[in-house]
Design a protein around this motif. Structure first.
Motif, PDB file in Angstrom:
ATOM      1  N   ILE A  21       0.851  -1.203   0.000  1.00 22.02           N
ATOM      2  CA  ILE A  21       0.000   0.000   0.000  1.00 22.02           C
ATOM      3  C   ILE A  21       0.883   1.248   0.000  1.00 22.02           C
ATOM      4  O   ILE A  21       0.606   2.212  -0.717  1.00 22.02           O
ATOM      5  N   ILE A  22       1.944   1.215   0.803  1.00 21.16           N
ATOM      6  CA  ILE A  22       2.887   2.337   0.835  1.00 21.16           C
ATOM      7  C   ILE A  22       3.487   2.534  -0.547  1.00 21.16           C
ATOM      8  O   ILE A  22       3.639   3.673  -1.010  1.00 21.16           O
ATOM      9  N   GLY A  23       3.819   1.451  -1.236  1.00 23.52           N
ATOM     10  CA  GLY A  23       4.352   1.534  -2.592  1.00 23.52           C
ATOM     11  C   GLY A  23       3.370   2.164  -3.569  1.00 23.52           C
ATOM     12  O   GLY A  23       3.754   2.994  -4.403  1.00 23.52           O
ATOM     13  N   ILE A  24       2.110   1.784  -3.477  1.00 27.82           N
ATOM     14  CA  ILE A  24       1.094   2.346  -4.370  1.00 27.82           C
ATOM     15  C   ILE A  24       0.878   3.829  -4.066  1.00 27.82           C
ATOM     16  O   ILE A  24       0.860   4.666  -4.984  1.00 27.82           O
ATOM     17  N   LEU A  25       0.725   4.169  -2.785  1.00 22.90           N
ATOM     18  CA  LEU A  25       0.537   5.578  -2.409  1.00 22.90           C
ATOM     19  C   LEU A  25       1.746   6.417  -2.809  1.00 22.90           C
ATOM     20  O   LEU A  25       1.601   7.550  -3.270  1.00 22.90           O
ATOM     21  N   ASN A  26       2.926   5.846  -2.641  1.00 21.90           N
ATOM     22  CA  ASN A  26       4.152   6.520  -3.026  1.00 21.90           C
ATOM     23  C   ASN A  26       4.146   6.815  -4.526  1.00 21.90           C
ATOM     24  O   ASN A  26       4.489   7.927  -4.948  1.00 21.90           O
ATOM     25  N   GLY A  27       3.751   5.847  -5.328  1.00 24.42           N
ATOM     26  CA  GLY A  27       3.678   6.044  -6.773  1.00 24.42           C
ATOM     27  C   GLY A  27       2.629   7.066  -7.167  1.00 24.42           C
ATOM     28  O   GLY A  27       2.871   7.909  -8.044  1.00 24.42           O
ATOM     29  N   ILE A  31       3.294  10.637  -9.114  1.00 24.27           N
ATOM     30  CA  ILE A  31       2.607  11.044 -10.350  1.00 24.27           C
ATOM     31  C   ILE A  31       1.945  12.404 -10.165  1.00 24.27           C
ATOM     32  O   ILE A  31       2.077  13.291 -11.019  1.00 24.27           O
ATOM     33  N   ILE A  32       1.255  12.572  -9.045  1.00 24.22           N
ATOM     34  CA  ILE A  32       0.585  13.858  -8.773  1.00 24.22           C
ATOM     35  C   ILE A  32       1.601  14.988  -8.707  1.00 24.22           C
ATOM     36  O   ILE A  32       1.397  16.062  -9.283  1.00 24.22           O
ATOM     37  N   TRP A  33       2.699  14.754  -8.016  1.00 24.44           N
ATOM     38  CA  TRP A  33       3.719  15.793  -7.885  1.00 24.44           C
ATOM     39  C   TRP A  33       4.336  16.142  -9.241  1.00 24.44           C
ATOM     40  O   TRP A  33       4.553  17.314  -9.559  1.00 24.44           O
ATOM     41  N   ILE A  38       4.710  19.835 -13.891  1.00 27.49           N
ATOM     42  CA  ILE A  38       4.552  20.076 -15.328  1.00 27.49           C
ATOM     43  C   ILE A  38       3.613  21.259 -15.563  1.00 27.49           C
ATOM     44  O   ILE A  38       3.915  22.167 -16.346  1.00 27.49           O
ATOM     45  N   ILE A  39       2.488  21.246 -14.868  1.00 31.34           N
ATOM     46  CA  ILE A  39       1.490  22.309 -15.052  1.00 31.34           C
ATOM     47  C   ILE A  39       2.026  23.657 -14.578  1.00 31.34           C
ATOM     48  O   ILE A  39       1.963  24.650 -15.310  1.00 31.34           O
ATOM     49  N   TRP A  60       9.820  10.791 -14.057  1.00 36.01           N
ATOM     50  CA  TRP A  60       9.293  10.622 -12.713  1.00 36.01           C
ATOM     51  C   TRP A  60       7.963   9.873 -12.747  1.00 36.01           C
ATOM     52  O   TRP A  60       7.702   8.992 -11.931  1.00 36.01           O
ATOM     53  N   ILE A  61       7.117  10.239 -13.707  1.00 36.81           N
ATOM     54  CA  ILE A  61       5.829   9.555 -13.863  1.00 36.81           C
ATOM     55  C   ILE A  61       6.052   8.091 -14.237  1.00 36.81           C
ATOM     56  O   ILE A  61       5.408   7.192 -13.674  1.00 36.81           O
ATOM     57  N   ILE A  62       6.960   7.832 -15.168  1.00 32.45           N
ATOM     58  CA  ILE A  62       7.255   6.448 -15.576  1.00 32.45           C
ATOM     59  C   ILE A  62       7.780   5.640 -14.389  1.00 32.45           C
ATOM     60  O   ILE A  62       7.351   4.512 -14.149  1.00 32.45           O
ATOM     61  N   ALA A  63       8.705   6.217 -13.628  1.00 24.75           N
ATOM     62  CA  ALA A  63       9.251   5.526 -12.449  1.00 24.75           C
ATOM     63  C   ALA A  63       8.162   5.248 -11.427  1.00 24.75           C
ATOM     64  O   ALA A  63       8.124   4.167 -10.821  1.00 24.75           O
ATOM     65  N   SER A  64       7.247   6.185 -11.232  1.00 25.12           N
ATOM     66  CA  SER A  64       6.148   5.996 -10.280  1.00 25.12           C
ATOM     67  C   SER A  64       5.229   4.864 -10.726  1.00 25.12           C
ATOM     68  O   SER A  64       4.775   4.070  -9.902  1.00 25.12           O
ATOM     69  N   ILE A  65       4.959   4.786 -12.023  1.00 26.09           N
ATOM     70  CA  ILE A  65       4.126   3.702 -12.547  1.00 26.09           C
ATOM     71  C   ILE A  65       4.827   2.361 -12.350  1.00 26.09           C
ATOM     72  O   ILE A  65       4.197   1.372 -11.947  1.00 26.09           O
ATOM     73  N   VAL A  66       6.133   2.310 -12.599  1.00 30.29           N
ATOM     74  CA  VAL A  66       6.906   1.078 -12.365  1.00 30.29           C
ATOM     75  C   VAL A  66       6.813   0.673 -10.892  1.00 30.29           C
ATOM     76  O   VAL A  66       6.609  -0.499 -10.563  1.00 30.29           O
TER      77      VAL A  66
END
Length: 150
Positions: A21-27, A31-33, A38-39, A60-66
């Motif tokens: 769960i920590i891994g998913i929340l971390n990802g 992604i949000i950050w 970007i915005i 960063w987004i790709i790494a978070s998805i991984v």
């Protein structure tokens, strides 16, 4: 003689159980950050032609998805479920055999989550229980295969 529970079992089990769960929340947070950056940076630097390219944020987004995929497909079934059940033997048996050396998969996947996670928090949720199990666990970890005498 009654078998006593390992002195660190309760908190190692708790942290390991929630590691996925920590891994998913971390990802998700990563992604949000990255999207936030970007915005905001795109808006901030819009008046300068070619001054901002979101390459770091895209990686960063790709790494978070991984990290999310590793948490769901590997950490949950192979690490978190045995930790939650206090099935230490399953975790001790989850090894990569290189020659006569037994390397705990917990270390490998914890390091990968550390690299692909937001400031390493997801990796620490795996690595801290793994270190406790290997070096201060309920039984001695076998780093090498025992050779039968000839």
């Amino acid at each position: 003689m009654a078998e006593t529970e390992w002195q660190h079992a309760s908190w190692v089990s708790l942290v390991g159980k929630w590691a996925w769960i920590i891994g998913i929340l971390n990802g998700i947070f990563g992604i949000i950050w990255a999207l936030f950056q970007i915005i905001t940076l795109s808006a901030l630097w819009a008046w300068l032609p070619g001054a901002y390219a979101p390459t770091t944020e895209i990686w960063w987004i790709i790494a978070s998805i991984v990290g999310i995929v590793i948490s769901l497909l590997i950490i949950r079934p192979k690490f978190s479920n045995p930790c939650g059940a206090k099935d230490w033997d399953a975790l001790y048996g989850w090894v990569l055999k290189l020659g006569g050396l037994n390397i705990p998969w917990m270390f490998i996947w914890g390091l990968l989550l550390f690299v692909f996670g937001w400031y390493g928090w997801a990796g620490l949720a795996v690595l801290i229980p793994a270190v406790m199990l290997i070096f201060a666990g309920p039984k001695e970890y076998k780093w090498s295969e025992e050779k039968a005498p000839k």
